[in-house]
Design an enzyme around this catalytic site. Structure first.
Site, PDB file in Angstrom:
ATOM      1  N   THR A 161      -2.507  -6.067   0.298  1.00 16.08           N
ATOM      2  CA  THR A 161      -3.498  -5.280  -0.413  1.00 16.08           C
ATOM      3  C   THR A 161      -3.851  -4.020   0.370  1.00 16.08           C
ATOM      4  O   THR A 161      -3.678  -3.957   1.589  1.00 16.08           O
ATOM      5  CB  THR A 161      -4.761  -6.106  -0.704  1.00 16.08           C
ATOM      6  OG1 THR A 161      -5.611  -5.355  -1.569  1.00 16.08           O
ATOM      7  CG2 THR A 161      -5.513  -6.465   0.557  1.00 16.08           C
ATOM      8  N   ALA A 162      -4.343  -3.013  -0.341  1.00 20.08           N
ATOM      9  CA  ALA A 162      -4.604  -1.710   0.272  1.00 20.08           C
ATOM     10  C   ALA A 162      -5.549  -1.816   1.460  1.00 20.08           C
ATOM     11  O   ALA A 162      -5.351  -1.162   2.485  1.00 20.08           O
ATOM     12  CB  ALA A 162      -5.182  -0.756  -0.770  1.00 20.08           C
ATOM     13  N   ASP A 220       2.908   1.200 -11.909  1.00 20.89           N
ATOM     14  CA  ASP A 220       1.628   1.899 -11.898  1.00 20.89           C
ATOM     15  C   ASP A 220       1.684   3.194 -11.103  1.00 20.89           C
ATOM     16  O   ASP A 220       2.629   3.456 -10.345  1.00 20.89           O
ATOM     17  CB  ASP A 220       0.554   1.004 -11.267  1.00 20.89           C
ATOM     18  CG  ASP A 220       0.027  -0.040 -12.236  1.00 20.89           C
ATOM     19  OD1 ASP A 220       0.301   0.083 -13.441  1.00 20.89           O
ATOM     20  OD2 ASP A 220      -0.655  -0.970 -11.776  1.00 20.89           O
ATOM     21  N   GLY A 229       0.597  -1.403  -7.254  1.00 25.47           N
ATOM     22  CA  GLY A 229       0.265  -1.058  -5.892  1.00 25.47           C
ATOM     23  C   GLY A 229      -0.618  -2.129  -5.270  1.00 25.47           C
ATOM     24  O   GLY A 229      -1.454  -2.729  -5.937  1.00 25.47           O
ATOM     25  N   GLY A 230      -0.408  -2.394  -3.988  1.00 27.31           N
ATOM     26  CA  GLY A 230      -1.204  -3.405  -3.307  1.00 27.31           C
ATOM     27  C   GLY A 230      -0.847  -4.800  -3.761  1.00 27.31           C
ATOM     28  O   GLY A 230       0.316  -5.192  -3.779  1.00 27.31           O
ATOM     29  N   ASP A 231      -1.871  -5.549  -4.158  1.00 23.49           N
ATOM     30  CA  ASP A 231      -1.700  -6.929  -4.604  1.00 23.49           C
ATOM     31  C   ASP A 231      -2.118  -7.032  -6.073  1.00 23.49           C
ATOM     32  O   ASP A 231      -3.148  -6.468  -6.465  1.00 23.49           O
ATOM     33  CB  ASP A 231      -2.566  -7.861  -3.749  1.00 23.49           C
ATOM     34  CG  ASP A 231      -2.432  -9.309  -4.176  1.00 23.49           C
ATOM     35  OD1 ASP A 231      -1.601 -10.030  -3.584  1.00 23.49           O
ATOM     36  OD2 ASP A 231      -3.157  -9.740  -5.103  1.00 23.49           O
ATOM     37  N   LYS A 250      -2.435   4.610 -14.233  1.00 22.38           N
ATOM     38  CA  LYS A 250      -3.797   5.025 -14.570  1.00 22.38           C
ATOM     39  C   LYS A 250      -4.340   5.891 -13.458  1.00 22.38           C
ATOM     40  O   LYS A 250      -4.238   5.560 -12.282  1.00 22.38           O
ATOM     41  CB  LYS A 250      -4.703   3.809 -14.744  1.00 22.38           C
ATOM     42  CG  LYS A 250      -4.232   2.800 -15.778  1.00 22.38           C
ATOM     43  CD  LYS A 250      -5.144   1.598 -15.798  1.00 22.38           C
ATOM     44  CE  LYS A 250      -4.638   0.529 -16.740  1.00 22.38           C
ATOM     45  NZ  LYS A 250      -3.382  -0.080 -16.265  1.00 22.38           N
ATOM     46  N   GLY A 302      -2.731   6.006   2.386  1.00 22.82           N
ATOM     47  CA  GLY A 302      -2.506   5.243   3.612  1.00 22.82           C
ATOM     48  C   GLY A 302      -1.150   4.574   3.672  1.00 22.82           C
ATOM     49  O   GLY A 302      -0.599   4.166   2.650  1.00 22.82           O
ATOM     50  N   ILE A 314      -5.841  -8.282  -6.706  1.00 17.66           N
ATOM     51  CA  ILE A 314      -6.983  -7.640  -6.064  1.00 17.66           C
ATOM     52  C   ILE A 314      -7.145  -6.255  -6.674  1.00 17.66           C
ATOM     53  O   ILE A 314      -6.423  -5.319  -6.330  1.00 17.66           O
ATOM     54  CB  ILE A 314      -6.812  -7.565  -4.535  1.00 17.66           C
ATOM     55  CG1 ILE A 314      -6.700  -8.981  -3.955  1.00 17.66           C
ATOM     56  CG2 ILE A 314      -7.990  -6.822  -3.896  1.00 17.66           C
ATOM     57  CD1 ILE A 314      -6.573  -9.033  -2.446  1.00 17.66           C
ATOM     58  N   PRO A 348       0.774  -1.240   0.000  1.00  8.49           N
ATOM     59  CA  PRO A 348       0.000   0.000   0.000  1.00  8.49           C
ATOM     60  C   PRO A 348       0.806   1.291   0.000  1.00  8.49           C
ATOM     61  O   PRO A 348       0.228   2.368  -0.104  1.00  8.49           O
ATOM     62  CB  PRO A 348      -0.828  -0.119   1.280  1.00  8.49           C
ATOM     63  CG  PRO A 348       0.006  -0.954   2.185  1.00  8.49           C
ATOM     64  CD  PRO A 348       0.715  -1.932   1.300  1.00  8.49           C
ATOM     65  N   MET A 353     -11.063   2.632  -5.299  1.00  8.66           N
ATOM     66  CA  MET A 353     -11.315   3.511  -6.452  1.00  8.66           C
ATOM     67  C   MET A 353     -12.717   4.106  -6.419  1.00  8.66           C
ATOM     68  O   MET A 353     -13.372   4.248  -7.457  1.00  8.66           O
ATOM     69  CB  MET A 353     -11.106   2.732  -7.771  1.00  8.66           C
ATOM     70  CG  MET A 353      -9.732   2.120  -7.902  1.00  8.66           C
ATOM     71  SD  MET A 353      -9.621   0.894  -9.240  1.00  8.66           S
ATOM     72  CE  MET A 353     -10.583  -0.474  -8.566  1.00  8.66           C
TER      73      MET A 353
END
Length: 263
Positions: A131-132, A48, A101-103, A70, A212, A106, A25, A183
């Site tokens: 994941t976030a 990303d 970012g994250g996983d 994006k 975060g 997911i 994250p 999102m």
């Protein structure tokens, strides 16, 4: 000092492979050991918008970097072109790290990219990331499950492929569960109003967390009905995560990460 008991690397990065790597994250110390090793070995980094600068700073200066991020309605490279780029780089014999970012699996479109790699006969590996929802919830002081408040947790996209937010509102508007919207900031007013319209109490605690786990982290809490206005007043913009459920009531007591204090 005792010898380290960390596991030894099982296999270095291979030429002609694509590694879909979760960057977590934001906080670079939340990278997995496997992710950190691959970042050091990559020939090319394809990354990303949600990959933090702190994580990018872990990549050697000589590594080729290609940004394909994006933002809302702004794509540096359309998804089909990203898929083609990964295939092209692998065919050139590059060790490619596709950093997300994250996983990757997911809400990271990792499944779509892997499908294309399989079609092209490209060897690949998927390296999970925090994941976030899990990372940001923890750093914001919001446990996503709790025996007194939530027996389930649902990860939801706040932005469908067609640009709408046409979700299963009856399923989402149930008590004793935590909702985490990825999102969803641009659709926040719709999300909140639909949840209330389908039976979730307007007084349900809710929060939005921006950036975060990083030094720029900001947390805004409110009830469900007042969250869109509170977020607007605070000037919160994407990227941010929305958490809805009674667990948010614990945030003021459980928050431990205070970036303004240099923690």
């Amino acid at each position: 000092m005792p010898e380290s008991s960390f596991p030894r690397e099982r296999r270095p990065a291979q030429a002609g492979w694509v590694y879909l790597v979760g960057a977590g994250p934001g906080d670079a110390e939340l990278l997995t050991l496997r992710a950190a090793r691959l970042l050091l070995e990559a020939d090319v980094l394809v990354y990303d918008n949600l990959v933090s600068q702190e994580v990018l700073d872990c990549v050697p200066a000589g590594t080729e970097r290609i940004y394909v991020g994006k933002k809302a309605s702004q794509h540096a490279l359309p998804q089909p072109d990203i898929n083609a780029l990964l295939v092209e780089l692998a065919h050139k014999g590059k060790r490619v790290v596709r950093l997300k970012g994250g996983d990757p699996f997911i809400f990271g479109r990792g499944g779509e990219e892997v499908e294309e790699l399989v079609k092209a006969g490209i060897s690949f590996e998927v390296v999970p990331g925090i994941t976030a929802a899990a990372g940001i919830g923890a750093y914001a002081g919001i446990p996503l499950t709790h025996r007194d408040f939530a027996q389930s947790c649902i990860f939801v996209t706040g932005h469908l492929k067609d640009g709408t937010v046409d979700l299963d509102w009856d399923m989402l508007a149930r008590r004793k569960q935590t909702l985490v919207f990825y999102m969803g900031i641009t659709q926040l007013a719709t999300i909140c109003s639909q949840l209330v319209a389908h039976g979730l109490a307007a007084s349900t605690p809710a929060a939005v967390v921006r950036r975060g786990t990083t030094k720029a982290q900001r947390v805004v809490t409110s009830d469900l009905a007042g969250l869109p206005e509170a977020v607007k007043a605070a000037g919160i913009t994407p990227p941010a995560l929305t958490i809805v459920g009674d667990v948010v009531s614990l945030q003021s007591r459980l928050a431990w990460f205070h970036p303004e204090d240099g923690q």
